[in-house]
Design a protein around this motif. Structure first.
Motif, mmCIF file in Angstrom:
data_model
loop_
_atom_site.group_PDB
_atom_site.id
_atom_site.type_symbol
_atom_site.label_atom_id
_atom_site.label_comp_id
_atom_site.label_asym_id
_atom_site.label_seq_id
_atom_site.Cartn_x
_atom_site.Cartn_y
_atom_site.Cartn_z
ATOM 1 N N LEU A 256 0.831 -1.204 0.000
ATOM 2 C CA LEU A 256 0.000 0.000 0.000
ATOM 3 C C LEU A 256 0.868 1.257 0.000
ATOM 4 N N MET A 257 1.884 1.267 0.867
ATOM 5 C CA MET A 257 2.758 2.441 0.917
ATOM 6 C C MET A 257 3.597 2.566 -0.343
ATOM 7 N N ALA A 258 4.125 1.443 -0.848
ATOM 8 C CA ALA A 258 4.933 1.495 -2.059
ATOM 9 C C ALA A 258 4.103 1.967 -3.249
ATOM 10 N N GLY A 259 2.856 1.488 -3.346
ATOM 11 C CA GLY A 259 1.998 1.923 -4.438
ATOM 12 C C GLY A 259 1.679 3.405 -4.365
ATOM 13 N N ALA A 260 1.345 3.869 -3.157
ATOM 14 C CA ALA A 260 1.049 5.293 -2.992
ATOM 15 C C ALA A 260 2.280 6.144 -3.264
ATOM 16 N N TYR A 261 3.446 5.653 -2.832
ATOM 17 C CA TYR A 261 4.673 6.444 -3.009
ATOM 18 C C TYR A 261 5.145 6.428 -4.459
ATOM 19 N N ALA A 262 4.858 5.352 -5.196
ATOM 20 C CA ALA A 262 5.157 5.342 -6.623
ATOM 21 C C ALA A 262 4.332 6.410 -7.338
ATOM 22 N N ALA A 266 5.562 9.743 -9.420
ATOM 23 C CA ALA A 266 5.056 10.045 -10.757
ATOM 24 C C ALA A 266 4.480 11.450 -10.835
ATOM 25 N N SER A 267 3.801 11.882 -9.768
ATOM 26 C CA SER A 267 3.093 13.171 -9.792
ATOM 27 C C SER A 267 3.959 14.342 -9.341
ATOM 28 N N THR A 268 5.220 14.073 -8.982
ATOM 29 C CA THR A 268 6.128 15.163 -8.593
ATOM 30 C C THR A 268 7.378 15.136 -9.476
ATOM 31 N N ASN A 269 8.402 14.382 -9.047
ATOM 32 C CA ASN A 269 9.653 14.337 -9.812
ATOM 33 C C ASN A 269 9.427 13.940 -11.257
ATOM 34 N N ALA A 326 -5.024 13.838 -2.004
ATOM 35 C CA ALA A 326 -6.286 14.328 -2.563
ATOM 36 C C ALA A 326 -6.146 15.758 -3.076
ATOM 37 N N LEU A 327 -5.495 16.602 -2.285
ATOM 38 C CA LEU A 327 -5.303 17.994 -2.704
ATOM 39 C C LEU A 327 -4.382 18.084 -3.916
ATOM 40 N N ARG A 328 -3.335 17.280 -3.932
ATOM 41 C CA ARG A 328 -2.428 17.284 -5.088
ATOM 42 C C ARG A 328 -3.174 16.847 -6.349
ATOM 43 N N GLY A 329 -4.020 15.829 -6.222
ATOM 44 C CA GLY A 329 -4.787 15.377 -7.365
ATOM 45 C C GLY A 329 -5.689 16.459 -7.927
ATOM 46 N N LEU A 330 -6.342 17.209 -7.045
ATOM 47 C CA LEU A 330 -7.201 18.303 -7.500
ATOM 48 C C LEU A 330 -6.392 19.371 -8.230
ATOM 49 N N LEU A 331 -5.217 19.678 -7.700
ATOM 50 C CA LEU A 331 -4.370 20.682 -8.341
ATOM 51 C C LEU A 331 -3.946 20.248 -9.745
ATOM 52 N N LEU A 332 -3.553 18.980 -9.884
ATOM 53 C CA LEU A 332 -3.109 18.504 -11.192
ATOM 54 C C LEU A 332 -4.253 18.501 -12.201
ATOM 55 N N MET A 333 -5.456 18.148 -11.754
ATOM 56 C CA MET A 333 -6.593 18.148 -12.667
ATOM 57 C C MET A 333 -6.952 19.566 -13.114
ATOM 58 N N CYS A 334 -6.694 20.546 -12.271
ATOM 59 C CA CYS A 334 -6.991 21.935 -12.626
ATOM 60 C C CYS A 334 -5.905 22.575 -13.478
ATOM 61 N N TRP A 413 -2.102 15.288 -17.080
ATOM 62 C CA TRP A 413 -2.456 15.909 -15.807
ATOM 63 C C TRP A 413 -3.698 15.259 -15.204
ATOM 64 N N VAL A 414 -4.694 14.977 -16.050
ATOM 65 C CA VAL A 414 -5.939 14.382 -15.547
ATOM 66 C C VAL A 414 -5.689 12.965 -15.027
ATOM 67 N N THR A 415 -4.879 12.196 -15.774
ATOM 68 C CA THR A 415 -4.579 10.823 -15.342
ATOM 69 C C THR A 415 -3.843 10.803 -14.005
ATOM 70 N N LEU A 416 -2.859 11.667 -13.871
ATOM 71 C CA LEU A 416 -2.109 11.711 -12.611
ATOM 72 C C LEU A 416 -2.971 12.218 -11.465
ATOM 73 N N GLY A 417 -3.887 13.130 -11.752
ATOM 74 C CA GLY A 417 -4.819 13.566 -10.718
ATOM 75 C C GLY A 417 -5.664 12.422 -10.217
ATOM 76 N N ALA A 418 -6.142 11.575 -11.149
ATOM 77 C CA ALA A 418 -6.933 10.411 -10.755
ATOM 78 C C ALA A 418 -6.084 9.419 -9.959
#
Length: 450
Positions: A256-262, A266-269, A326-334, A413-418
């Motif tokens: 769970l942690m490895a998946g979330a951290y992957a 992906a959504s930062t670096n 959740a907040l990062r996802g919203l930002l990327l979608m916007c 951006w939308v995919t990474l937000g999801a």
């Protein structure tokens, strides 16, 4: 095994946080803060090396005629080794001590940079910069910070973790303008010499101040009621790192942690530091302006990471992670709606918010690894960090492929937000240690075997 169950001196250390604490000392009154300060300095200097490849690409192509692929190969090797080295470095610190490992790491970094200044072929760049500097910087990554906080702190662990995690980005911010000026005015070789001198200057400070354990100087960990004996070294560091991975891989919490951290990587670096500038350029924004926005994100990284560490000391790290994702996802979608040729107030708001959230995930993940895996938490966090680098590499490649296929970055951006929304759910599914497990330092019985 002992390393995972935590049936060691650190189980004793876990009990200290639930007993009466001594009177508070000022920052200068406890050796732990000096150790943290020197560790931060080493992380800052190592982080400065990650800023240089982007500055070297143009000069190397001009002088040697190398292709972008040849130059990129060295950077890719550096990134892969940076991720894979961390868990082994944490295990080596348990065997030989932090001080020796960090000194060797800084020596590797300095040697790799010095040899790069006299290279003549592309394979030498891959060996010197990709391998030597990659191994050195990976050994001073966030797993090193996790080891410092685990050994030297009972109170303020989250805050110190945030400070140390922000060190790498801070190093980039401090050195990037100076290195850019040196490259423009004096060429690329003097910039390497500058970093070599910085690493060499840090080595004696690390050797004099950094200590492997509070017992080495006759002190208790910061916030503990009494001293803790120095543990026996763990022999077979490589085998231990792999054994901890094997044990952790049989638990649901690790995946769970490895998946979330992957997804975090992906959504930062992976996407922001690689594709934000070309994406902004697609909308008519000058590359220099987009790069300045990225630098501003780095400024707010430091604030957000320290604030996250402070919050991790006081709140459930799972819930913090969920909110951050959740907040990062919203930002990327916007983001596709905020892109324009000029910097408007909504884009400024995005830069501030994204910067605050960018590295804020580090302290909660370190806290969860420590809670769930006890004595092996720092090493397991190193493996979770490797998943972060894998996610970053996949996004760096996939983002470019998607741009070629769709002619726009909007689907990216939308995919990474999801995906960030999925990471928020994964974070909530990690089971924390029971109060009894946290009290005696053992790995929680709540960790589900797969």
């Amino acid at each position: 095994m002992e390393a995972i169950t935590g049936r060691s001196h650190r189980g004793h250390l876990g009990r200290l946080s639930h007993r009466a604490l001594p009177p508070r000392r000022g920052i200068l009154g406890h050796r732990a803060w000096w150790v943290a300060a020197v560790a931060l300095l080493a992380i800052v200097v190592a982080g400065a090396f990650s800023t240089l490849p982007g500055l070297l690409a143009g000069p190397l192509r001009h002088e040697f005629g190398w292709s972008r692929g040849s130059i990129g190969l060295a950077t890719s090797v550096n990134m892969v080794l940076y991720g894979l080295t961390a868990p082994f470095a944490a295990a080596l610190m348990d065997r030989f001590g932090m001080r020796r490992v960090v000194v060797v790491a800084l020596a590797l970094i300095a040697s790799g940079a010095a040899l790069t200044s006299v290279m003549t072929t592309a394979w030498q760049f891959t060996l010197y910069w990709g391998a030597l500097v990659g191994l050195g910087t990976g050994s001073t990554a966030t797993a090193f910070g996790a080891t410092v906080t685990q050994r030297w702190f009972v109170r303020r662990r989250g805050l110190v973790t945030g400070l140390l995690a922000s060190g790498s980005v801070f190093g980039q911010m401090v050195f990037l303008p100076a290195l850019s000026w040196i490259v423009d005015r004096h060429g690329w070789r003097p910039s390497l010499v500058t970093l070599v001198l910085a690493a060499c200057t840090t080595v004696p400070l690390v050797w004099i101040v950094l200590r492997d354990h509070p017992a080495d100087v006759g002190r208790e960990p910061y916030g503990a009621a009494f001293q803790v004996p120095r543990p026996a070294p763990h022999y077979g560091a490589g085998r231990r790192a792999l054994a901890l991975l094997g044990d952790a891989a049989r638990t649901r919490a690790f995946w769970l942690m490895a998946g979330a951290y992957a997804i975090c990587g992906a959504s930062t670096n992976g996407i922001m530091w690689t594709h934000f500038t070309p994406a902004a350029h697609d909308h008519g924004m000058p590359a220099t302006t987009a790069s300045s926005l990225l630098a501003a994100i780095g400024v707010f990284n430091v604030i957000g990471t320290v604030a996250s560490g402070w919050a991790t000391d006081r709140r459930d790290p799972r819930r913090l992670l969920s909110v951050f994702f959740a907040l990062r996802g919203l930002l990327l979608m916007c983001l596709p709606m905020l892109m324009s040729a000029t910097v408007e107030p909504p884009m400024v708001a995005f830069v501030i918010a994204f910067g605050l959230l960018d590295l804020a995930t580090v302290p909660p993940v370190v806290a969860l690894c420590r809670e769930v895996y006890g004595d092996g938490g720092a090493v397991v966090f190193g493996w979770v960090g490797a998943a972060h680098q894998v996610g970053a590499a996949l996004a760096a490649y996939g983002g470019g492929a998607a741009r070629d296929a769709f002619g726009t970055y909007a689907p990216v951006w939308v995919t990474l937000g999801a995906l960030c929304a999925a990471a928020a759910l994964l974070s909530l599914l990690v089971r924390r240690a029971s109060p009894a497990g946290r009290a005696d330092g053992r790995r929680s019985t709540a960790v589900d075997r797969l």
